[in-house]
Write a protein that holds these residues in place. Structure first.
Motif, PDB file in Angstrom:
ATOM      1  N   PRO A 146       0.824  -1.212   0.000  1.00  0.00           N
ATOM      2  CA  PRO A 146       0.000   0.000   0.000  1.00  0.00           C
ATOM      3  C   PRO A 146       0.859   1.263   0.000  1.00  0.00           C
ATOM      4  N   PRO A 147       0.504   2.263  -0.807  1.00  0.00           N
ATOM      5  CA  PRO A 147       1.285   3.511  -0.819  1.00  0.00           C
ATOM      6  C   PRO A 147       1.060   4.323   0.450  1.00  0.00           C
ATOM      7  N   ILE A 148       2.088   5.061   0.842  1.00  0.00           N
ATOM      8  CA  ILE A 148       1.979   5.956   2.000  1.00  0.00           C
ATOM      9  C   ILE A 148       1.757   7.401   1.567  1.00  0.00           C
ATOM     10  N   GLY A 149       1.824   7.646   0.260  1.00  0.00           N
ATOM     11  CA  GLY A 149       1.590   8.985  -0.262  1.00  0.00           C
ATOM     12  C   GLY A 149       1.376   8.939  -1.765  1.00  0.00           C
ATOM     13  N   GLU A 150       0.607   9.909  -2.279  1.00  0.00           N
ATOM     14  CA  GLU A 150       0.313   9.949  -3.709  1.00  0.00           C
ATOM     15  C   GLU A 150       0.242  11.387  -4.198  1.00  0.00           C
ATOM     16  N   HIS A 151       0.508  11.557  -5.484  1.00  0.00           N
ATOM     17  CA  HIS A 151       0.328  12.849  -6.149  1.00  0.00           C
ATOM     18  C   HIS A 151      -0.128  12.579  -7.570  1.00  0.00           C
ATOM     19  N   ARG A 152      -1.164  13.266  -8.001  1.00  0.00           N
ATOM     20  CA  ARG A 152      -1.679  13.127  -9.358  1.00  0.00           C
ATOM     21  C   ARG A 152      -1.888  14.507  -9.964  1.00  0.00           C
ATOM     22  N   SER A 153      -1.492  14.630 -11.229  1.00  0.00           N
ATOM     23  CA  SER A 153      -1.735  15.862 -11.973  1.00  0.00           C
ATOM     24  C   SER A 153      -1.788  15.504 -13.449  1.00  0.00           C
ATOM     25  N   GLU A 154      -1.937  16.503 -14.310  1.00  0.00           N
ATOM     26  CA  GLU A 154      -1.945  16.250 -15.740  1.00  0.00           C
ATOM     27  C   GLU A 154      -0.567  15.863 -16.252  1.00  0.00           C
ATOM     28  N   ARG A 155       0.480  16.124 -15.456  1.00  0.00           N
ATOM     29  CA  ARG A 155       1.851  15.886 -15.897  1.00  0.00           C
ATOM     30  C   ARG A 155       2.445  14.585 -15.360  1.00  0.00           C
ATOM     31  N   VAL A 156       1.984  14.164 -14.161  1.00  0.00           N
ATOM     32  CA  VAL A 156       2.671  13.048 -13.517  1.00  0.00           C
ATOM     33  C   VAL A 156       1.768  12.367 -12.494  1.00  0.00           C
ATOM     34  N   GLU A 157       1.985  11.069 -12.316  1.00  0.00           N
ATOM     35  CA  GLU A 157       1.331  10.332 -11.242  1.00  0.00           C
ATOM     36  C   GLU A 157       2.420   9.678 -10.397  1.00  0.00           C
ATOM     37  N   ILE A 158       2.392   9.911  -9.098  1.00  0.00           N
ATOM     38  CA  ILE A 158       3.427   9.413  -8.188  1.00  0.00           C
ATOM     39  C   ILE A 158       2.762   8.632  -7.065  1.00  0.00           C
ATOM     40  N   LYS A 159       3.303   7.466  -6.781  1.00  0.00           N
ATOM     41  CA  LYS A 159       2.930   6.704  -5.595  1.00  0.00           C
ATOM     42  C   LYS A 159       4.201   6.441  -4.794  1.00  0.00           C
ATOM     43  N   VAL A 160       4.140   6.687  -3.492  1.00  0.00           N
ATOM     44  CA  VAL A 160       5.306   6.522  -2.618  1.00  0.00           C
ATOM     45  C   VAL A 160       5.061   5.357  -1.671  1.00  0.00           C
ATOM     46  N   PHE A 161       6.085   4.519  -1.501  1.00  0.00           N
ATOM     47  CA  PHE A 161       5.975   3.316  -0.680  1.00  0.00           C
ATOM     48  C   PHE A 161       7.126   3.261   0.318  1.00  0.00           C
ATOM     49  N   GLU A 162       6.840   2.669   1.460  1.00  0.00           N
ATOM     50  CA  GLU A 162       7.886   2.442   2.449  1.00  0.00           C
ATOM     51  C   GLU A 162       8.520   1.083   2.189  1.00  0.00           C
ATOM     52  N   LEU A 163       9.832   1.034   2.264  1.00  0.00           N
ATOM     53  CA  LEU A 163      10.575  -0.193   2.031  1.00  0.00           C
ATOM     54  C   LEU A 163      11.096  -0.716   3.363  1.00  0.00           C
ATOM     55  N   ARG A 164      10.668  -1.919   3.737  1.00  0.00           N
ATOM     56  CA  ARG A 164      11.112  -2.543   4.981  1.00  0.00           C
ATOM     57  C   ARG A 164      11.576  -3.960   4.687  1.00  0.00           C
ATOM     58  N   GLU A 165      12.870  -4.159   4.776  1.00  0.00           N
ATOM     59  CA  GLU A 165      13.455  -5.467   4.523  1.00  0.00           C
ATOM     60  C   GLU A 165      14.295  -5.885   5.726  1.00  0.00           C
ATOM     61  N   LEU A 166      14.748  -7.113   5.695  1.00  0.00           N
ATOM     62  CA  LEU A 166      15.558  -7.642   6.775  1.00  0.00           C
ATOM     63  C   LEU A 166      16.909  -6.930   6.787  1.00  0.00           C
ATOM     64  N   GLY A 167      17.096  -6.002   7.716  1.00  0.00           N
ATOM     65  CA  GLY A 167      18.361  -5.307   7.850  1.00  0.00           C
ATOM     66  C   GLY A 167      18.433  -3.939   7.208  1.00  0.00           C
ATOM     67  N   TYR A 168      17.455  -3.580   6.374  1.00  0.00           N
ATOM     68  CA  TYR A 168      17.522  -2.244   5.774  1.00  0.00           C
ATOM     69  C   TYR A 168      16.118  -1.700   5.517  1.00  0.00           C
ATOM     70  N   ARG A 169      16.055  -0.367   5.457  1.00  0.00           N
ATOM     71  CA  ARG A 169      14.790   0.335   5.247  1.00  0.00           C
ATOM     72  C   ARG A 169      15.011   1.488   4.278  1.00  0.00           C
ATOM     73  N   GLY A 170      13.919   1.930   3.663  1.00  0.00           N
ATOM     74  CA  GLY A 170      14.030   3.043   2.743  1.00  0.00           C
ATOM     75  C   GLY A 170      12.682   3.425   2.167  1.00  0.00           C
ATOM     76  N   TYR A 171      12.707   4.100   1.021  1.00  0.00           N
ATOM     77  CA  TYR A 171      11.485   4.587   0.386  1.00  0.00           C
ATOM     78  C   TYR A 171      11.584   4.423  -1.129  1.00  0.00           C
ATOM     79  N   ILE A 172      10.434   4.179  -1.736  1.00  0.00           N
ATOM     80  CA  ILE A 172      10.334   3.970  -3.180  1.00  0.00           C
ATOM     81  C   ILE A 172       9.251   4.887  -3.731  1.00  0.00           C
ATOM     82  N   ALA A 173       9.533   5.503  -4.862  1.00  0.00           N
ATOM     83  CA  ALA A 173       8.518   6.238  -5.611  1.00  0.00           C
ATOM     84  C   ALA A 173       8.341   5.583  -6.972  1.00  0.00           C
ATOM     85  N   LYS A 174       7.103   5.234  -7.318  1.00  0.00           N
ATOM     86  CA  LYS A 174       6.774   4.783  -8.669  1.00  0.00           C
ATOM     87  C   LYS A 174       6.203   5.981  -9.410  1.00  0.00           C
TER      88      LYS A 174
END
Length: 349
Positions: free
Chosen positions: A107-135
């Motif tokens: 599930p995304p933790i944030g989104e942005h939509r416009s006529e120019r771009v669509e962004i979905k942001v996700f939290e990355l949680r793995e064994l030993g590391y964490r981060g963030y992803i934007a599609k």
């Protein structure tokens, strides 16, 4: 022995709503990643079982030197196996392919939509590391921009400052940079080739020691690789891009990691692309005890392939790695604060 739990869990468990023989396929007739679940080797199931047990009983694992060596051997085995896989072809509608991607990202933790771009942001949680992803779906390719620090060659700027200054909605740090002295004045210049608004910044620099260019062209598709002549790069009509080491995935296959970069855990910044031309922009934290220890490039290749990424490039990492969404720094830079960098990649609203 343990390996990335999410990777094997996703490979060994059926995708939601699909039968046990499901495939991850790619649209437009391109060769695709397709792993029939019923044919996975029993050894992979055993690795998954071990990983699940370790995660339940230990949680965040502090590896001994011997455990690290065993882990690296397992990384190499898996990457060799992935490189040797043959991929079948299967056409899916854009909607189904999009859902397959989202099923793996969560599930995304944030989104942005416009006529120019669509962004979905996700939290990355793995064994030993964490981060963030934007599609990122570029409806207008010009929404993807590379900016110099304060729009001046030789200057530096934090990612959040670049996002705020340009009015962008998303930003990550860009390519590498180095220090030089000209006319008695210290300057910070971008490594390799940098393209802004379709124009090369400074002189062309032939690729060397694994240095790769990564950016988007005038259609919004990812372009990248090693370029030894200016014409070979500019013939692809890059709109914007930066350079760093190394290229990670090409044509859905992991590329060899240069020896100098092998089996090292660090914060990372990644730019890549899915089979439907959506971009993936990822930042992994590291060097933060109790939060994220960083990730090897080998583990990152495995994770990206699991997510369905068909092409990916490593950008500047370490203390430079920063992920900004809607004027907020989401990740935890390893310096304890943002590091000013020479180039940033921003997505305009």
């Amino acid at each position: 022995m343990w390996i990335i739990n999410a990777f094997f869990a996703a490979l060994l468990l059926p995708l939601a709503g699909l039968a046990a023989g499901a495939y991850l396929a790619l649209h437009d007739g391109a060769a695709e990643m397709a792993l029939p679940l019923e044919k996975l080797e029993p050894a992979l199931a055993a690795v998954k079982k071990d990983a699940l047990a370790l995660e339940r009983n230990i949680g965040f694992i502090r590896e001994t030197a011997e455990e690290q060596r065993r882990r690296y051997r397992e990384q190499d085995r898996i990457l060799a196996e992935l490189a040797g896989k043959s991929y079948s072809q299967k056409k899916l509608s854009d909607e189904i392919y999009e859902q397959l991607i989202l099923d793996r990202l969560g599930p995304p933790i944030g989104e942005h939509r416009s006529e120019r771009v669509e962004i979905k942001v996700f939290e990355l949680r793995e064994l030993g590391y964490r981060g963030y992803i934007a599609k990122v779906k570029l409806l207008d390719p010009t929404a993807f921009k590379v900016v110099l620090g304060r729009d001046t060659l030789g200057e530096r700027e934090t990612t959040s400052a670049a996002v705020q200054r340009t009015g962008a909605v998303l930003g990550i740090n860009g390519g590498g940079f180095y220090r030089t002295v000209r006319d008695g004045k210290e300057r910070m210049l971008p490594t390799g080739n940098t393209v802004i608004d379709g124009r090369l910044v400074g002189r062309f620099s032939p690729s060397h020691n694994g240095l790769a260019f990564a950016g988007v062209d005038s259609t919004g598709e990812l372009v990248g690789g090693a370029f030894y002549e200016k014409d070979s790069l500019m013939r692809l009509k890059p709109l914007a891009g930066v350079s760093f080491i190394p290229a990670l995935i090409k044509n859905r296959r992991p590329l060899p990691i240069p020896e100098k970069w092998q089996h090292q855990k660090h914060p990372r910044t990644i730019l890549g692309e899915y089979g439907n031309d959506d971009l993936i922009m990822m930042v992994v934290d590291g060097r933060r005890a109790g939060w994220s220890s960083g990730v090897t490039l080998e583990d990152l290749q495995i994770k990206l392939i699991h997510l369905g990424v068909i092409e990916a490039y490593n950008l500047d990492g370490g203390g430079s790695s920063t992920f900004v969404f809607k004027d907020k720094v989401l990740n935890r830079p390893s310096d304890g604060r943002e590091r000013p960098v020479v180039t940033n990649i921003v997505i305009m609203p």
